[in-house]
Design a protein around this motif. Structure first.
Motif, mmCIF file in Angstrom:
data_model
loop_
_atom_site.group_PDB
_atom_site.id
_atom_site.type_symbol
_atom_site.label_atom_id
_atom_site.label_comp_id
_atom_site.label_asym_id
_atom_site.label_seq_id
_atom_site.Cartn_x
_atom_site.Cartn_y
_atom_site.Cartn_z
ATOM 1 N N GLY A 55 0.857 -1.266 0.060
ATOM 2 C CA GLY A 55 -0.112 -0.116 0.060
ATOM 3 C C GLY A 55 0.910 1.091 0.013
ATOM 4 O O GLY A 55 1.896 1.186 -0.293
ATOM 5 N N LEU A 56 0.242 2.196 0.388
ATOM 6 C CA LEU A 56 0.896 3.684 0.381
ATOM 7 C C LEU A 56 1.794 3.884 1.338
ATOM 8 O O LEU A 56 1.793 3.483 2.720
ATOM 9 N N SER A 57 3.049 4.392 1.034
ATOM 10 C CA SER A 57 3.973 5.077 2.105
ATOM 11 C C SER A 57 3.255 5.830 3.269
ATOM 12 O O SER A 57 3.025 6.907 2.730
ATOM 13 N N GLY A 58 3.394 5.451 4.402
ATOM 14 C CA GLY A 58 2.839 6.590 5.253
ATOM 15 C C GLY A 58 1.434 6.102 5.948
ATOM 16 O O GLY A 58 0.870 6.613 6.745
ATOM 17 N N ALA A 59 1.030 5.155 4.928
ATOM 18 C CA ALA A 59 -0.450 4.599 5.550
ATOM 19 C C ALA A 59 -0.609 3.584 6.748
ATOM 20 O O ALA A 59 -1.571 3.486 7.306
ATOM 21 N N GLY A 60 0.643 2.827 7.028
ATOM 22 C CA GLY A 60 0.362 2.195 8.178
ATOM 23 C C GLY A 60 1.178 0.804 7.886
ATOM 24 O O GLY A 60 0.499 -0.289 8.841
ATOM 25 N N LYS A 61 1.603 0.388 6.756
ATOM 26 C CA LYS A 61 1.969 -0.993 6.578
ATOM 27 C C LYS A 61 2.764 -1.621 7.584
ATOM 28 O O LYS A 61 2.667 -2.850 7.838
ATOM 29 N N ASN A 62 3.848 -0.898 8.188
ATOM 30 C CA ASN A 62 4.801 -1.369 8.891
ATOM 31 C C ASN A 62 3.799 -1.842 10.515
ATOM 32 O O ASN A 62 4.115 -2.873 11.100
ATOM 33 N N SER A 63 3.000 -0.826 10.566
ATOM 34 C CA SER A 63 2.052 -1.136 11.917
ATOM 35 C C SER A 63 1.106 -2.252 11.738
ATOM 36 O O SER A 63 0.888 -3.311 12.509
ATOM 37 N N ALA A 64 0.819 -2.512 10.429
ATOM 38 C CA ALA A 64 -0.006 -3.809 10.109
ATOM 39 C C ALA A 64 0.678 -4.930 10.126
ATOM 40 O O ALA A 64 0.325 -6.186 10.862
ATOM 41 N N GLY A 65 2.056 -4.830 9.855
ATOM 42 C CA GLY A 65 3.029 -6.225 9.899
ATOM 43 C C GLY A 65 3.050 -6.398 11.516
ATOM 44 O O GLY A 65 3.258 -7.756 11.701
ATOM 45 N N ARG A 66 3.321 -5.552 12.391
ATOM 46 C CA ARG A 66 3.834 -5.414 13.796
ATOM 47 C C ARG A 66 2.238 -6.322 14.384
ATOM 48 O O ARG A 66 2.676 -7.093 15.318
#
Length: 330
Positions: A55-66
């Motif tokens: 998805g978009l950078s800054g949208a929260g992909k890393n948070s979703a991964g955590r």
């Protein structure tokens, strides 16, 4: 807490090197920087549940991964698409049964490569799903400005130029995503609840999970809705002084909204439509359905109607969550 181990591919630049996030307590994965060894006696790999978060950078992909990591998924961050199948097969030879990868434009050769990698995964017998995380432009701009960061595709242009270029790059994979998550109005706890509702099933994914979302039209349409219902044909409790301060979750407002002449026939007929659509969605392999119910401000009518739709879907055996996007904004 999880440990991170760096996997280096000879033809991958250092900034594209994936970092492994090993969920705590997973058997066969001691806390070490050495990845689990392959079983040399076997060339067979068991099929894995695979989630690709993009998805978009800054949208929260890393948070979703955590969040997925906390739910027991083996998570790899910043994985180039070309390494997706090798990493999945590596996990399948060990003790990993649920594998998630965060993939984004930092991996350079991205959109077409990722679509091809997902196709190859499915042909290999695995079960790939794509979670597309996005947000509105103004929200992304605000997040980047608050962190004083540059967008990865900004180059010599403006921040909005980078966001626009990334949206164009993601068009193909966005259209094929199994689950869209709009984080524009979600805090980290709401994002966690959304993903837990979709993935916290002890490894068993239900045939279809429904989310009924209330919203206010004056705040904009939800981008991740599959179906949109307009409740503005019903009288607005806002104009009744004794109901105005309350919400559609309060019994007095709910009874007023559902007691209108056309409310019950509307609910009955649209429930019949859902009963027709849901088996078709299941046959086509759709796992997530978002039904958005809107009124003017997202406070009274849409909330009451959304709660009633959720009650009926649950009564029909559909695993259903309710979210009220704009409740509290007035």
């Amino acid at each position: 807490m999880s440990e991170r181990a760096e996997t280096v591919a000879q033809d991958t630049a250092r900034r594209d090197t994936p970092h492994l996030a090993v969920p705590h307590g997973v058997p066969g994965h001691p806390h070490t920087d050495v990845p689990p060894p392959l079983d040399a006696s076997s060339t067979e790999t068991a099929p894995l549940d695979v989630v690709v978060v993009t998805g978009l950078s800054g949208a929260g992909k890393n948070s979703a991964g955590r969040v997925l990591e906390d739910l027991g998924w083996f998570v790899v961050d910043n994985l180039p698409p070309a390494l997706l199948l090798p990493m999945v097969e590596l996990g399948a030879r060990g003790d990993v049964r649920r594998f998630a990868a965060v993939v984004d434009v930092r991996s350079r050769a991205f959109s077409s490569d990722l679509q091809e990698a997902i196709r190859v995964l499915a042909e290999a017998g695995h079960r790939p799903r794509v979670v597309y995380v996005h947000a509105r432009d103004e929200v992304l701009v605000r997040r980047y400005e608050s962190n004083r960061r540059e967008h990865p595709l900004q180059g010599s242009g403006t921040l909005i130029d980078g966001i626009t270029a990334e949206r164009a790059l993601l068009t193909g994979i966005a259209g094929e995503a199994d689950l869209w998550v709009d984080t524009s109005d979600l805090n980290v706890h709401q994002l966690r609840a959304t993903l837990e509702n979709a993935f916290a099933r002890e490894g068993k994914t239900p045939p279809l999970t429904a989310t009924v979302l209330s919203f206010g039209f004056k705040y904009g349409l939800p981008l991740d809705a599959d179906l949109v219902v307009d409740a503005r044909f019903l009288p607005n409790p806002h104009w009744l002084p004794h109901l105005r301060p309350h919400t559609g979750q309060d019994p007095d407002v709910r009874d007023y909204v559902l007691g209108q002449d056309h409310a019950r026939p509307f609910l009955d007929r649209y429930t019949d439509v859902l009963r027709l659509l849901i088996p078709g969605y299941r046959r086509e392999g759709k796992r997530y359905l978002t039904l958005a119910v809107g009124c003017t401000g997202g406070k009274h009518r849409s909330v009451a109607i959304a709660e009633e739709f959720a009650r009926r879907l649950r009564a029909d055996g559909v695993d259903t969550a309710v979210q009220h996007r704009d409740l509290g904004r007035e």
